[in-house]
Design a protein around this motif. Structure first.
Motif, mmCIF file in Angstrom:
data_model
loop_
_atom_site.group_PDB
_atom_site.id
_atom_site.type_symbol
_atom_site.label_atom_id
_atom_site.label_comp_id
_atom_site.label_asym_id
_atom_site.label_seq_id
_atom_site.Cartn_x
_atom_site.Cartn_y
_atom_site.Cartn_z
ATOM 1 N N GLU A 122 0.800 -1.221 0.000
ATOM 2 C CA GLU A 122 0.000 0.000 0.000
ATOM 3 C C GLU A 122 0.832 1.269 0.000
ATOM 4 O O GLU A 122 0.267 2.365 0.116
ATOM 5 C CB GLU A 122 -0.935 -0.009 1.220
ATOM 6 N N SER A 123 2.141 1.151 -0.122
ATOM 7 C CA SER A 123 3.014 2.320 -0.032
ATOM 8 C C SER A 123 4.208 2.156 -0.966
ATOM 9 O O SER A 123 4.509 1.046 -1.417
ATOM 10 C CB SER A 123 3.528 2.473 1.405
ATOM 11 N N PRO A 124 4.924 3.253 -1.259
ATOM 12 C CA PRO A 124 6.151 3.127 -2.055
ATOM 13 C C PRO A 124 7.141 2.145 -1.445
ATOM 14 O O PRO A 124 7.793 1.383 -2.152
ATOM 15 C CB PRO A 124 6.704 4.561 -2.067
ATOM 16 N N GLN A 125 7.245 2.145 -0.112
ATOM 17 C CA GLN A 125 8.171 1.223 0.548
ATOM 18 C C GLN A 125 7.766 -0.227 0.298
ATOM 19 O O GLN A 125 8.610 -1.085 0.028
ATOM 20 C CB GLN A 125 8.202 1.486 2.058
ATOM 21 N N GLY A 126 6.489 -0.484 0.367
ATOM 22 C CA GLY A 126 6.018 -1.836 0.111
ATOM 23 C C GLY A 126 6.304 -2.282 -1.309
ATOM 24 O O GLY A 126 6.723 -3.423 -1.542
ATOM 25 N N ILE A 127 6.089 -1.403 -2.276
ATOM 26 C CA ILE A 127 6.362 -1.741 -3.674
ATOM 27 C C ILE A 127 7.857 -1.969 -3.891
ATOM 28 O O ILE A 127 8.266 -2.930 -4.562
ATOM 29 C CB ILE A 127 5.845 -0.634 -4.611
ATOM 30 N N PHE A 141 0.774 -16.891 -0.364
ATOM 31 C CA PHE A 141 0.306 -17.381 -1.661
ATOM 32 C C PHE A 141 0.122 -16.267 -2.681
ATOM 33 O O PHE A 141 -0.030 -16.527 -3.871
ATOM 34 C CB PHE A 141 -1.016 -18.138 -1.507
ATOM 35 N N GLY A 142 0.118 -15.014 -2.223
ATOM 36 C CA GLY A 142 -0.097 -13.941 -3.174
ATOM 37 C C GLY A 142 0.049 -12.567 -2.562
ATOM 38 O O GLY A 142 0.265 -12.402 -1.359
ATOM 39 N N CYS A 143 -0.058 -11.568 -3.437
ATOM 40 C CA CYS A 143 0.035 -10.179 -3.007
ATOM 41 C C CYS A 143 -0.984 -9.354 -3.780
ATOM 42 O O CYS A 143 -1.496 -9.781 -4.817
ATOM 43 C CB CYS A 143 1.439 -9.630 -3.220
ATOM 44 N N ALA A 144 -1.281 -8.184 -3.260
ATOM 45 C CA ALA A 144 -2.234 -7.294 -3.917
ATOM 46 C C ALA A 144 -1.836 -5.859 -3.638
ATOM 47 O O ALA A 144 -1.254 -5.553 -2.592
ATOM 48 C CB ALA A 144 -3.650 -7.550 -3.409
ATOM 49 N N ILE A 145 -2.144 -4.993 -4.582
ATOM 50 C CA ILE A 145 -1.874 -3.578 -4.362
ATOM 51 C C ILE A 145 -3.156 -2.913 -3.883
ATOM 52 O O ILE A 145 -4.256 -3.290 -4.292
ATOM 53 C CB ILE A 145 -1.347 -2.902 -5.648
ATOM 54 N N SER A 146 -3.014 -1.967 -2.975
ATOM 55 C CA SER A 146 -4.152 -1.221 -2.450
ATOM 56 C C SER A 146 -4.085 0.200 -2.992
ATOM 57 O O SER A 146 -3.235 0.990 -2.597
ATOM 58 C CB SER A 146 -4.121 -1.214 -0.920
ATOM 59 N N GLY A 147 -4.986 0.508 -3.921
ATOM 60 C CA GLY A 147 -4.898 1.759 -4.647
ATOM 61 C C GLY A 147 -5.121 3.010 -3.824
ATOM 62 O O GLY A 147 -4.445 4.019 -4.019
ATOM 63 N N GLY A 148 -6.074 2.965 -2.898
ATOM 64 C CA GLY A 148 -6.391 4.159 -2.127
ATOM 65 C C GLY A 148 -5.208 4.687 -1.348
ATOM 66 O O GLY A 148 -4.823 5.862 -1.473
ATOM 67 N N ASP A 149 -4.603 3.834 -0.541
ATOM 68 C CA ASP A 149 -3.463 4.255 0.270
ATOM 69 C C ASP A 149 -2.244 4.552 -0.595
ATOM 70 O O ASP A 149 -1.482 5.473 -0.296
ATOM 71 C CB ASP A 149 -3.124 3.173 1.299
ATOM 72 N N PHE A 150 -2.053 3.773 -1.671
ATOM 73 C CA PHE A 150 -0.890 4.017 -2.509
ATOM 74 C C PHE A 150 -0.988 5.366 -3.209
ATOM 75 O O PHE A 150 -0.029 6.133 -3.241
ATOM 76 C CB PHE A 150 -0.717 2.913 -3.555
ATOM 77 N N ARG A 151 -2.156 5.672 -3.767
ATOM 78 C CA ARG A 151 -2.322 6.967 -4.427
ATOM 79 C C ARG A 151 -2.119 8.116 -3.445
ATOM 80 O O ARG A 151 -1.504 9.138 -3.779
ATOM 81 C CB ARG A 151 -3.712 7.053 -5.064
ATOM 82 N N SER A 153 -0.259 8.152 -0.797
ATOM 83 C CA SER A 153 1.164 8.290 -0.477
ATOM 84 C C SER A 153 1.959 8.905 -1.623
ATOM 85 O O SER A 153 3.028 9.483 -1.408
ATOM 86 C CB SER A 153 1.753 6.921 -0.117
ATOM 87 N N MET A 154 1.435 8.770 -2.855
ATOM 88 C CA MET A 154 2.114 9.320 -4.027
ATOM 89 C C MET A 154 1.585 10.705 -4.418
ATOM 90 O O MET A 154 2.065 11.318 -5.375
ATOM 91 C CB MET A 154 1.937 8.365 -5.218
ATOM 92 N N HIS A 155 0.603 11.199 -3.665
ATOM 93 C CA HIS A 155 0.013 12.526 -3.925
ATOM 94 C C HIS A 155 -0.609 12.602 -5.318
ATOM 95 O O HIS A 155 -0.459 13.603 -6.029
ATOM 96 C CB HIS A 155 1.056 13.642 -3.754
ATOM 97 N N VAL A 156 -1.316 11.537 -5.709
ATOM 98 C CA VAL A 156 -1.976 11.508 -7.014
ATOM 99 C C VAL A 156 -3.432 11.093 -6.827
ATOM 100 O O VAL A 156 -3.835 10.657 -5.760
ATOM 101 C CB VAL A 156 -1.281 10.524 -7.984
ATOM 102 N N ARG A 157 -4.203 11.225 -7.886
ATOM 103 C CA ARG A 157 -5.601 10.806 -7.878
ATOM 104 C C ARG A 157 -5.825 9.811 -9.004
ATOM 105 O O ARG A 157 -4.948 9.597 -9.845
ATOM 106 C CB ARG A 157 -6.513 12.010 -8.044
ATOM 107 N N ILE A 158 -7.010 9.213 -9.041
ATOM 108 C CA ILE A 158 -7.340 8.248 -10.081
ATOM 109 C C ILE A 158 -7.373 8.946 -11.437
ATOM 110 O O ILE A 158 -8.030 9.983 -11.606
ATOM 111 C CB ILE A 158 -8.704 7.582 -9.799
ATOM 112 N N GLU A 159 -6.647 8.386 -12.377
ATOM 113 C CA GLU A 159 -6.605 8.927 -13.726
ATOM 114 C C GLU A 159 -7.107 7.882 -14.722
ATOM 115 O O GLU A 159 -6.947 6.684 -14.517
ATOM 116 C CB GLU A 159 -5.170 9.326 -14.109
#
Length: 287
Positions: A122-127, A141-151, A153-159
């Protein structure tokens, strides 16, 4: 499909919609003063409801909270299939959850290793630490990205087109494929914009994701349709498998099918296509 673990009315019918997996949420969907009530609801739902073939994963609270250890005890005691590690940023996070999970399995007399793990990045550090995270435990068994928290942390919005998350998605996918684990995309929050949702799911499949996180039963059918192999893909995969078996008996390793050169990697991909089609219920032939 995410479900609020605090709401019994949602949990009792969760399996009827046909999602491959449900994620019972103890984290963001539950208010701080309702964590105990949510665990109580989750445990009793698992004891009284037969979810059949639907996988049940529980998203626990972050390791920076006082809740996660009791969350794990509840998950393990309930018999859920796995734990989603929220805000996972390092291999050490995985190790801490793994140790607590093992302790809970021993406490409740369950088979050691039965409770699987899934990392939410969910964060740049995690990625940036994706590969060390997905290789940190045999339970994972797997991983997933969480868009809300990641965006955030990156100071961006859904594009449109998802340009704000393409790099992170690609890095996580590379780590997952290198480690041989599954990889899932984030949810699409606007459940009324089905056309934009379709575009994102198509992009997910094109990138190589194994599935899509969702928040509404309305989204299930479309995800299944897009991720399931098409009739054309199935027919070509069958042709590749038959050709490979025939050529292998003759000692030939490289040959052509429909004018295209193919070899063992093509055969392996064809087998995977047929296995996926069978799992999706759109193919009943022999592998």
């Amino acid at each position: 499909m995410f479900m609020n673990a605090q709401k019994p009315g949602l949990l009792k019918d969760a399996y009827i919609y046909g999602s491959d997996s449900i994620i019972l949420d103890l984290e963001d969907a539950v208010a701080e003063n309702q964590k105990d009530a949510a665990r109580f609801s989750l445990y009793h739902a698992m004891q009284t409801i037969d979810y059949g073939n639907t996988e049940v994963i529980v998203r626990i609270n972050g390791l920076d909270t006082p809740h996660w250890r009791e969350d794990i005890r509840c998950v393990v005691a309930s018999g859920a299939d796995g734990i989603r590690i929220a805000k996972c940023e390092s291999a050490d996070d995985v190790h801490q959850v793994e140790a607590a999970t093992l302790a809970a399995e021993r406490e409740f007399g369950l088979e050691e290793g039965r409770t699987l793990l899934m990392a939410a990045l969910e964060s740049p550090q995690g990625i940036l630490n994706a590969y060390e995270i997905v290789t940190a435990s045999d339970r994972l068994f797997g991983c997933a990205i969480s868009g809300g928290d990641f965006r955030k942390s990156m100071h961006v919005r859904i594009e449109k087109g998802g340009i704000e998350m393409l790099t992170a998605r690609g890095m996580m996918l590379l780590a997952a494929r290198a480690a041989g684990v599954q990889c899932f995309d984030t949810m699409f929050p606007n459940i009324d914009d089905m056309e934009a949702f379709r575009e994102e799911v198509v992009q997910n499949r094109q990138m190589g994701f194994d599935g899509k996180s969702i928040v509404s039963p309305r989204q299930i059918r479309l995800v299944h349709e897009i991720f399931a192999p098409t009739a054309k893909e199935i027919a070509y995969a069958e042709k590749l498998v038959r050709s490979f078996n025939e050529q292998a008996d003759s000692g030939i390793g490289v040959y052509t099918v429909d004018g295209k050169m193919v070899d063992i990697p093509f055969f392996e991909d064809a087998r995977r296509t047929l296995e996926l089609a069978k799992a999706c219920g759109v193919y009943d032939g022999d592998l």
